[in-house]
Design a protein around this motif. Structure first.
Motif, PDB file in Angstrom:
ATOM      1  N   ALA A   1     -20.475   9.419  13.649  1.00  0.00           N
ATOM      2  CA  ALA A   1     -21.027   9.053  12.342  1.00  0.00           C
ATOM      3  C   ALA A   1     -21.057  10.266  11.421  1.00  0.00           C
ATOM      4  N   ALA A   2     -21.431  11.418  11.986  1.00  0.00           N
ATOM      5  CA  ALA A   2     -21.505  12.648  11.196  1.00  0.00           C
ATOM      6  C   ALA A   2     -20.131  13.060  10.689  1.00  0.00           C
ATOM      7  N   ALA A   3     -19.123  12.952  11.559  1.00  0.00           N
ATOM      8  CA  ALA A   3     -17.765  13.303  11.144  1.00  0.00           C
ATOM      9  C   ALA A   3     -17.266  12.358  10.061  1.00  0.00           C
ATOM     10  N   LEU A   4     -17.457  11.065  10.268  1.00  0.00           N
ATOM     11  CA  LEU A   4     -17.015  10.088   9.274  1.00  0.00           C
ATOM     12  C   LEU A   4     -17.737  10.290   7.945  1.00  0.00           C
ATOM     13  N   TRP A   5     -19.022  10.610   8.023  1.00  0.00           N
ATOM     14  CA  TRP A   5     -19.816  10.842   6.808  1.00  0.00           C
ATOM     15  C   TRP A   5     -19.214  11.988   5.988  1.00  0.00           C
ATOM     16  N   ASP A   6     -18.833  13.061   6.672  1.00  0.00           N
ATOM     17  CA  ASP A   6     -18.255  14.214   5.968  1.00  0.00           C
ATOM     18  C   ASP A   6     -16.931  13.866   5.302  1.00  0.00           C
ATOM     19  N   PHE A   7     -16.245  12.847   5.826  1.00  0.00           N
ATOM     20  CA  PHE A   7     -14.983  12.417   5.229  1.00  0.00           C
ATOM     21  C   PHE A   7     -15.163  11.270   4.237  1.00  0.00           C
ATOM     22  N   GLY A   8     -16.422  10.833   4.013  1.00  0.00           N
ATOM     23  CA  GLY A   8     -16.685   9.857   2.966  1.00  0.00           C
ATOM     24  C   GLY A   8     -17.049   8.460   3.402  1.00  0.00           C
ATOM     25  N   VAL A   9     -17.177   8.217   4.707  1.00  0.00           N
ATOM     26  CA  VAL A   9     -17.559   6.891   5.209  1.00  0.00           C
ATOM     27  C   VAL A   9     -19.058   6.855   5.448  1.00  0.00           C
ATOM     28  N   ARG A  10     -19.711   5.767   5.087  1.00  0.00           N
ATOM     29  CA  ARG A  10     -21.156   5.640   5.252  1.00  0.00           C
ATOM     30  C   ARG A  10     -21.484   4.552   6.282  1.00  0.00           C
ATOM     31  N   PRO A  11     -21.726   4.912   7.534  1.00  0.00           N
ATOM     32  CA  PRO A  11     -22.058   3.909   8.559  1.00  0.00           C
ATOM     33  C   PRO A  11     -23.363   3.183   8.243  1.00  0.00           C
ATOM     34  N   VAL A  12     -23.472   1.966   8.772  1.00  0.00           N
ATOM     35  CA  VAL A  12     -24.704   1.202   8.595  1.00  0.00           C
ATOM     36  C   VAL A  12     -25.636   1.349   9.791  1.00  0.00           C
ATOM     37  N   GLY A  13     -25.097   1.806  10.923  1.00  0.00           N
ATOM     38  CA  GLY A  13     -25.909   1.980  12.123  1.00  0.00           C
ATOM     39  C   GLY A  13     -25.427   3.159  12.939  1.00  0.00           C
ATOM     40  N   VAL A  14     -26.358   3.778  13.670  1.00  0.00           N
ATOM     41  CA  VAL A  14     -26.050   4.974  14.452  1.00  0.00           C
ATOM     42  C   VAL A  14     -26.700   4.855  15.827  1.00  0.00           C
ATOM     43  N   PHE A  15     -26.010   5.359  16.857  1.00  0.00           N
ATOM     44  CA  PHE A  15     -26.608   5.456  18.183  1.00  0.00           C
ATOM     45  C   PHE A  15     -26.298   6.824  18.763  1.00  0.00           C
TER      46      PHE A  15
ATOM     47  N   TYR B   1     -26.944  33.812  21.532  1.00  0.00           N
ATOM     48  CA  TYR B   1     -26.937  33.055  20.287  1.00  0.00           C
ATOM     49  C   TYR B   1     -26.660  31.572  20.568  1.00  0.00           C
ATOM     50  N   PRO B   2     -26.867  30.709  19.585  1.00  0.00           N
ATOM     51  CA  PRO B   2     -26.673  29.267  19.819  1.00  0.00           C
ATOM     52  C   PRO B   2     -25.203  28.880  19.943  1.00  0.00           C
ATOM     53  N   TRP B   3     -24.974  27.906  20.785  1.00  0.00           N
ATOM     54  CA  TRP B   3     -23.682  27.217  20.830  1.00  0.00           C
ATOM     55  C   TRP B   3     -23.943  25.758  20.463  1.00  0.00           C
ATOM     56  N   HIS B   4     -23.313  25.291  19.419  1.00  0.00           N
ATOM     57  CA  HIS B   4     -23.520  23.919  18.940  1.00  0.00           C
ATOM     58  C   HIS B   4     -22.526  23.004  19.657  1.00  0.00           C
ATOM     59  N   ALA B   5     -22.910  22.611  20.866  1.00  0.00           N
ATOM     60  CA  ALA B   5     -22.003  21.927  21.781  1.00  0.00           C
ATOM     61  C   ALA B   5     -21.583  20.547  21.323  1.00  0.00           C
ATOM     62  N   ALA B   6     -22.384  19.879  20.542  1.00  0.00           N
ATOM     63  CA  ALA B   6     -22.055  18.517  20.111  1.00  0.00           C
ATOM     64  C   ALA B   6     -21.824  18.461  18.606  1.00  0.00           C
ATOM     65  N   GLU B   7     -21.281  19.530  18.061  1.00  0.00           N
ATOM     66  CA  GLU B   7     -20.996  19.556  16.625  1.00  0.00           C
ATOM     67  C   GLU B   7     -20.028  18.430  16.255  1.00  0.00           C
ATOM     68  N   ARG B   8     -20.225  17.861  15.063  1.00  0.00           N
ATOM     69  CA  ARG B   8     -19.323  16.794  14.655  1.00  0.00           C
ATOM     70  C   ARG B   8     -17.949  17.387  14.345  1.00  0.00           C
ATOM     71  N   TYR B   9     -16.928  16.584  14.592  1.00  0.00           N
ATOM     72  CA  TYR B   9     -15.558  17.048  14.393  1.00  0.00           C
ATOM     73  C   TYR B   9     -15.121  16.787  12.958  1.00  0.00           C
ATOM     74  N   SER B  10     -15.577  17.691  12.097  1.00  0.00           N
ATOM     75  CA  SER B  10     -15.175  17.650  10.695  1.00  0.00           C
ATOM     76  C   SER B  10     -14.974  19.085  10.228  1.00  0.00           C
ATOM     77  N   TYR B  11     -14.283  19.246   9.115  1.00  0.00           N
ATOM     78  CA  TYR B  11     -14.073  20.596   8.578  1.00  0.00           C
ATOM     79  C   TYR B  11     -15.398  21.247   8.213  1.00  0.00           C
ATOM     80  N   LEU B  12     -16.292  20.470   7.607  1.00  0.00           N
ATOM     81  CA  LEU B  12     -17.576  21.024   7.208  1.00  0.00           C
ATOM     82  C   LEU B  12     -18.386  21.454   8.422  1.00  0.00           C
ATOM     83  N   GLY B  13     -18.424  20.595   9.443  1.00  0.00           N
ATOM     84  CA  GLY B  13     -19.202  20.910  10.638  1.00  0.00           C
ATOM     85  C   GLY B  13     -18.771  22.210  11.273  1.00  0.00           C
ATOM     86  N   TYR B  14     -17.484  22.372  11.520  1.00  0.00           N
ATOM     87  CA  TYR B  14     -17.023  23.573  12.211  1.00  0.00           C
ATOM     88  C   TYR B  14     -16.893  24.787  11.299  1.00  0.00           C
ATOM     89  N   ALA B  15     -16.812  24.573   9.988  1.00  0.00           N
ATOM     90  CA  ALA B  15     -16.888  25.719   9.073  1.00  0.00           C
ATOM     91  C   ALA B  15     -18.248  26.393   9.220  1.00  0.00           C
TER      92      ALA B  15
END
Length: 338
Positions: A67-81, A305-319
């Motif tokens: 959901a986070a990755a899709l959101w960064d690319f412009g999609v707005r989910p209606v539900g999240v799990f 230091y922190p490792w963000h192991a479940a980061e969303r797969y988007s350009y913004l997330g990994y930037a």
């Protein structure tokens, strides 16, 4: 990951399939109306499964990271799990920029998945990543058949693929769902990702002796990340970062990690340790109670230091991840171990 390892975060719990009732959720993704949106919509996912529906899906339900990755690319989910809300009510880091006040909750933790709630949302599509072959992350195995009766699903493979390929796949899916791949926020995020990659590559060249190890801990064991099975770590290695990685993972874990007892936690030495920052993982202050951990050079030098192991797969997330990583590595000594 269940109590930590990624491969175990696949399935638990079950729910009976009930009839569809009134819809809920938020507005559909902001995409311009066109005749194309009414045409047959098809997609072949990473399971080789062909999804074909009469029109482009509008009501999307997605696992938190997806959901986070899709959101960064412009999609707005209606539900999240999956993890998206902390105990204090704030957003879990795994859900990224998603406005959790605008989405319905299908389940917030491993083992939670409300099939009945999913049905009430009248979804057009469900999206989730896959760390284990053909297994949708956070969709319980016992509920998979019921879910498929309610909504078609798309799986995005997250292991054994390059980081950029995974990010691009989410971008392609978002575009197929009506998002604009040339929207200013998407272009800006891509430029930011490229700049962060270049900066990390430069740092790696300037500090070739800086050894970095990535771990996660449980009360019983220390898990050392196996570079080839983690797309983010593999990418950093390609940029030149000196990653301390086991020669092979522990077979019982199906890849991803070498599992060490705490008595053997000093098997590998590193100048810097990146520790899993997710809520279910042991915190460095908890691991500090383990004698072998406390004696590690990086720990004694305060270079954990922190490792963000479940980061969303988007350009913004990994930037953002790479910008933080560079800041931490910039201030780190590279002569703690030989």
């Amino acid at each position: 990951m269940a109590n930590v390892p990624r491969r175990t975060l696949v399935a638990l719990g079950a729910a009976a399939l009930l009839g569809v009732s009134a819809c809920g959720g938020t507005a559909a993704p902001p995409a311009p109306a066109s005749s194309a949106s009414q045409a047959q919509w098809t997609w072949t996912d990473d399971r080789g499964k062909n999804i074909s529906v009469p029109q482009r899906p509008k009501r999307v339900v997605a696992q938190a990271s997806a959901a986070a990755a899709l959101w960064d690319f412009g999609v707005r989910p209606v539900g999240v799990f999956g993890p998206h809300k902390l105990k204090d009510g704030g957003p879990d880091p795994e859900v990224g920029e998603v406005d959790i006040s605008t989405v319905e909750t299908i389940g917030n933790a491993y083992g939670e998945f409300n099939v009945e709630k999913l049905a009430t949302l009248q979804p057009d599509l469900l999206v989730a990543g896959m760390y284990v072959k053909d297994a949708l992350w956070y969709v319980p195995e016992q509920s998979a058949a019921a879910v498929e009766q309610i909504v078609p699903s798309v799986g995005v493979r997250l292991s054994g693929k390059p980081l950029l390929e995974i990010i691009e796949k989410y971008g392609q899916l978002a575009a197929a769902l009506g998002a604009d791949p040339k929207a200013a926020p998407v272009v800006e995020a891509k430029n930011r990702f490229d700049a962060a990659s270049a900066a990390l590559k430069t740092l790696a060249a300037e500090k070739p002796d800086l050894k970095v190890m990535i771990v996660t801990g449980t009360p019983e064991s220390l898990y050392v990340a196996y570079l080839p099975d983690h797309a983010d770590i593999q990418y950093w290695g390609e940029l030149g970062l000196n990653i301390v990685s086991p020669e092979r993972p522990t077979e019982s874990e199906g890849g991803f990690w070498e599992v060490l007892s705490w008595e053997n936690a000093d098997k590998y030495q590193a100048d810097v340790i990146l520790s899993d920052a997710r809520a279910q993982s042991m915190k460095p202050e908890e691991m500090a109670k383990k004698p072998t951990w406390a004696k590690l050079p990086a720990v004694k030098a305060g270079q954990v230091y922190p490792w963000h192991a479940a980061e969303r797969y988007s350009y913004l997330g990994y930037a953002k991840v790479m910008e933080e990583l560079k800041t931490n590595l910039d201030k780190s000594k590279d002569d703690l171990v030989k």
